[in-house]
Design an enzyme around this catalytic site. Structure first.
Site, mmCIF file in Angstrom:
data_model
loop_
_atom_site.group_PDB
_atom_site.id
_atom_site.type_symbol
_atom_site.label_atom_id
_atom_site.label_comp_id
_atom_site.label_asym_id
_atom_site.label_seq_id
_atom_site.Cartn_x
_atom_site.Cartn_y
_atom_site.Cartn_z
ATOM 1 N N GLY A 10 0.841 -1.171 0.002
ATOM 2 C CA GLY A 10 -0.127 0.088 -0.052
ATOM 3 C C GLY A 10 0.603 1.173 0.099
ATOM 4 C CG LEU A 12 1.730 4.457 5.876
ATOM 5 C CD1 LEU A 12 2.715 5.818 5.635
ATOM 6 C CD2 LEU A 12 0.763 4.824 7.085
ATOM 7 C CB ILE A 37 -4.276 -9.223 8.995
ATOM 8 C CG1 ILE A 37 -5.133 -8.393 8.301
ATOM 9 C CG2 ILE A 37 -2.678 -9.070 8.767
ATOM 10 C CD1 ILE A 37 -5.237 -7.055 8.600
ATOM 11 C CB ALA A 60 -6.339 -0.585 6.700
ATOM 12 C CB THR A 103 -9.258 7.139 9.849
ATOM 13 O OG1 THR A 103 -9.954 7.955 9.430
ATOM 14 C CG2 THR A 103 -9.942 6.152 10.695
ATOM 15 C CG ASP A 104 -10.659 12.195 9.729
ATOM 16 O OD1 ASP A 104 -11.942 12.608 9.336
ATOM 17 O OD2 ASP A 104 -9.922 11.864 8.846
ATOM 18 C CE1 TYR A 128 -11.015 2.591 6.550
ATOM 19 C CE2 TYR A 128 -11.465 5.173 7.051
ATOM 20 C CZ TYR A 128 -10.657 4.183 7.018
ATOM 21 O OH TYR A 128 -9.007 4.226 6.921
ATOM 22 C CD1 TRP A 153 -9.158 14.145 4.155
ATOM 23 C CD2 TRP A 153 -8.679 15.896 3.143
ATOM 24 N NE1 TRP A 153 -10.238 14.810 4.452
ATOM 25 C CE2 TRP A 153 -9.860 15.959 3.717
ATOM 26 C CE3 TRP A 153 -7.884 17.090 2.412
ATOM 27 C CZ2 TRP A 153 -10.671 17.149 3.488
ATOM 28 C CZ3 TRP A 153 -8.776 18.454 2.286
ATOM 29 C CH2 TRP A 153 -10.135 18.321 2.982
#
Length: 299
Positions: A10, A12, A37, A60, A103-104, A128, A153
């Site tokens: 991914g 990141l 996972i 994720a 995440t927010d 999510y 973002w």
């Protein structure tokens, strides 16, 4: 330091592994092929055989709208909640720290006050968000040495994101509409990876928020700056003579499957309070990122 990184394919995970290697750490990157996972036995086996000194959990389910589909909900929870719990259990058994990227979306996305890392008034708006919150809670419940880092973002070289989508669509249209009432700050995975490794080299555990600096913006403002910088590089199809970008409300844009937060502002003051260097501005990050894009492959 020997660290296991999930989600290496991914955006990141790819950058985190590269950053670890740059600093001379032993980085072991895994993805679904090496460690599914959602398979508890597989997670236990891989982590114990690898015997890392810590885990950075980047893997994720991130397809927010698709997560709302009935046939996907169980899988989303299995990945983001169940998979995270399995990793946390293995970390607990080995007595090693774990970093979880969140995440927010764990908050309700209302108001205009930046969310603080340690506030607990969670109220996710979609599947999510629910799944990521469940992952957070599993980590905090099982471990005493953990980093929970919320980001927003996200964009990186190794994957799809808002920037690439805007550039693709902008190259084939003369008018675009972009929402102007959802506010946040972009996060460049290359910059974030540096911060995450900085964190793992310390014992300053806890909840953190991390995005690039540069102020809060709307998706519309982000799109305008993307096209301005692309045009400045000589891609004239994105200049104001060839492309018009119109701001619209979320309601005007149309209903998506998942409810999106209006307020994705994240308070990052805790980073400097604990001795960490903030990320560069998102404008600077965008400039560096956009220079790496192969525009010919976007069409």
């Amino acid at each position: 330091m020997k660290l296991l990184v999930t989600g290496v394919n991914g955006q990141l995970g790819h950058d985190v592994v590269n950053e670890l290697k740059r600093r001379g750490h032993n980085a072991i990157g895994v993805d679904i092929e090496e460690m599914d996972i959602t398979d508890d036995t597989c997670v236990w086996k891989v982590i114990h055989e690898t015997a890392p000194e810590g885990v950075i959990h980047c893997a994720a389910w991130t397809a927010v709208d698709a997560a709302e589909d009935e046939e996907n909900r169980e899988k989303v929870m299995a990945i983001n909640a169940g998979g995270t719990r399995s990793i946390a259990l293995a970390c607990k058994d080995l007595d090693i720290p774990m970093m979880y990227l969140s995440t927010d979306y764990v908050f309700d996305g209302q108001g205009n006050t930046p969310w603080e890392p340690d506030q607990k008034n969670y109220a996710p708006l979609n599947v999510y968000g629910e799944s990521k919150l469940a992952g957070e809670q599993a980590v905090a419940e099982l471990l005493s040495r953990f980093f929970i880092v919320r980001i927003a973002w996200v964009f990186g070289v190794n994957g799809n994101n808002f920037i690439k989508t805007m550039l693709k669509v902008g190259a084939s249209h003369d008018t675009l509409t972009v929402v102007n009432d959802q506010i946040g700050t972009p996060t460049y995975t290359y910059d974030l990876a540096r911060l995450l490794v900085d964190m793992m080299e310390t014992k300053e555990y806890g909840y953190y928020h991390a995005t690039n600096e540069g102020g809060y913006i709307s998706w519309y403002e982000f799109a305008c700056e993307i096209f301005r910088q692309a045009a400045a590089l000589g891609h004239t199809c994105y200049d104001s003579e060839h492309l018009t970008v119109k701001p619209v409300t979320t309601e005007e844009y149309g209903i998506s499957k998942a409810v999106r937060p209006f307020n994705s502002r994240l308070d990052k003051n805790k980073l400097t309070e604990h001795g960490f260097t903030p990320l560069p501005t998102w404008q600077d990050a965008l400039q560096r990122y956009i220079q790496k894009i192969d525009f010919d492959k976007l069409v």
